[in-house]
Design an enzyme around this catalytic site. Structure first.
Site, mmCIF file in Angstrom:
data_model
loop_
_atom_site.group_PDB
_atom_site.id
_atom_site.type_symbol
_atom_site.label_atom_id
_atom_site.label_comp_id
_atom_site.label_asym_id
_atom_site.label_seq_id
_atom_site.Cartn_x
_atom_site.Cartn_y
_atom_site.Cartn_z
ATOM 1 C CG ASP A 81 29.596 -5.897 9.118
ATOM 2 O OD1 ASP A 81 30.345 -4.926 9.362
ATOM 3 O OD2 ASP A 81 29.011 -6.544 9.998
ATOM 4 C CD GLU B 25 29.765 -2.287 14.125
ATOM 5 O OE1 GLU B 25 29.634 -1.615 15.154
ATOM 6 O OE2 GLU B 25 28.820 -2.480 13.309
#
Length: 369
Positions: A72, A140
């Site tokens: 991400d 994350e």
């Protein structure tokens, strides 16, 4: 679904990954593409959990290393003309010079290196002397409760077993050992509401935080040596909230404090320190994550440092090396790109930096002749 070509130059693969928009909460398209590419390779045991994928070799070597990276990114920039966005763009010809785009540094360059290494193993071009686990995970860049790596720890802990882990966060190609811990606190002051025209009838809660801010402004952060690396701490007010209207004396004010503490401390140690500094005020810890000691004395870590060269540095920010440390797996950060460019509107990485990272890891994983 976007098909990833793992045969192309790793810088072009980085661009292809950037072109798949994967802001946190929207990682499924990139996870689908990564999983499909990995399943085309031979020699891997593959597990998917949500938008996290684990690919493991099972050659039966006596040692296993883990290469991990998140899929991400933070949200796209909103400033018109920003180049740190999606799709990617190049300064010059593709594969040459500087690559711009969201995630170029944090951390699609590192993910591209992971995929290129997996492809080399799957094609038989690289036969590591160690078993290798590749971990690609979601969420994350948001709160820890959503972390894909945290979910893997809960659901598939055996898949994360190993002697050593490398997190391919951007480090400019230098080993960064361990990481600082981080914690957040709310310091609240209370007053008495009143009409601002008759302020003497109330007590101003915003004014009451002045000593809190004064203590923080006067605070001298420490530099703490842990296993040979010097970790610089920081303690700062990061948010303040108080008041209800322009004609009301506020009866409540909250200052949010962020403490980045060296890995010689636990979150409870950090909390005690903040409470001592804020003695006399209402303090509530709202979030905390342990740091990680460098772990550079482990044989696999030492061999890695020797192979890639350079002087190891401390990691001041928190990274998921801390999760591996909690599992008993020594871990370091090592990846392409300048961490100071992460999340910026002009996020970018040099193509040669991505290639250099791949070359260093390939050399380390290759058996000694």
């Amino acid at each position: 679904m976007t098909a990833l070509d793992l045969h192309q130059d790793v810088s072009l693969l980085t661009a292809a990954l950037i072109d798949i928009n994967s802001v946190s909460d929207a990682e499924t398209p990139i996870a689908d593409a990564v999983e499909a590419a990995l399943r085309e390779l031979d020699g891997f045991e593959i597990t998917r959990d949500g938008d996290s994928i684990v690919a493991r070799t099972t050659a039966g070597h006596g040692e296993r290393v883990i290469l991990a990276g998140h899929l991400d990114t933070v949200p796209l920039p909103t400033t018109e003309g920003s180049r740190g966005t999606v799709p990617s763009s190049w300064d010059g010809a593709p594969g040459e010079g500087v690559l711009h785009g969201r995630g170029a540094v944090d951390m699609k360059g590192g993910v591209a290196v992971q995929l290129a290494l997996a492809a080399a193993i799957g094609r038989g071009e690289l036969t590591p002397a160690r078993d290798v686990t590749f971990v690609f995970y979601d969420h994350e860049e948001v709160e820890a409760t959503k972390s894909g790596l945290g979910r893997l720890v809960r659901n598939h802990p055996a898949l994360l077993e190993g002697e050593f882990a490398i997190l391919l966060e951007p480090t400019n190609g230098v080993v960064e050992g361990g990481c600082n811990g981080t914690s957040r606190f709310e310091v609240t002051t209370h007053g008495v509401a009143a009409h601002s025209a008759r302020a003497w009838m109330g007590e101003n809660a915003i004014h009451a935080v002045a000593p809190v801010l004064a203590r923080l402004a006067a605070y001298q952060p420490k530099t703490v040596s842990v296993d040979g690396l010097d970790y610089r701490e920081s303690l700062n007010a990061v948010l303040i909230n108080g008041g209800t209207a322009g004609n009301v004396i506020p009866d409540r004010c909250v200052v949010e404090i962020n403490y980045r503490f060296a890995p010689d401390k636990t979150p409870d140690d950090a909390e005690r320190h903040v409470r001592e500094l804020m003695d006399g005020f209402e303090v509530v810890r709202t979030d905390a994550a342990s740091g990680a000691r460098p772990g550079l004395t482990h044989p696999a870590a030492a061999s890695f440092v020797a192979a890639v060269g350079g002087e190891p540095k401390p990691k001041y920010g928190w990274t998921d090396v801390a999760r591996f440390s909690e599992l008993g797996v020594p871990a370091v950060n090592f990846g392409p790109g300048d961490a100071l460019l992460a999340h910026k509107d002009d996020e970018r990485v040099d193509a040669d930096a991505v290639r250099a990272c791949l070359a260093a890891l390939t050399a380390w994983l290759s058996p000694i002749a």
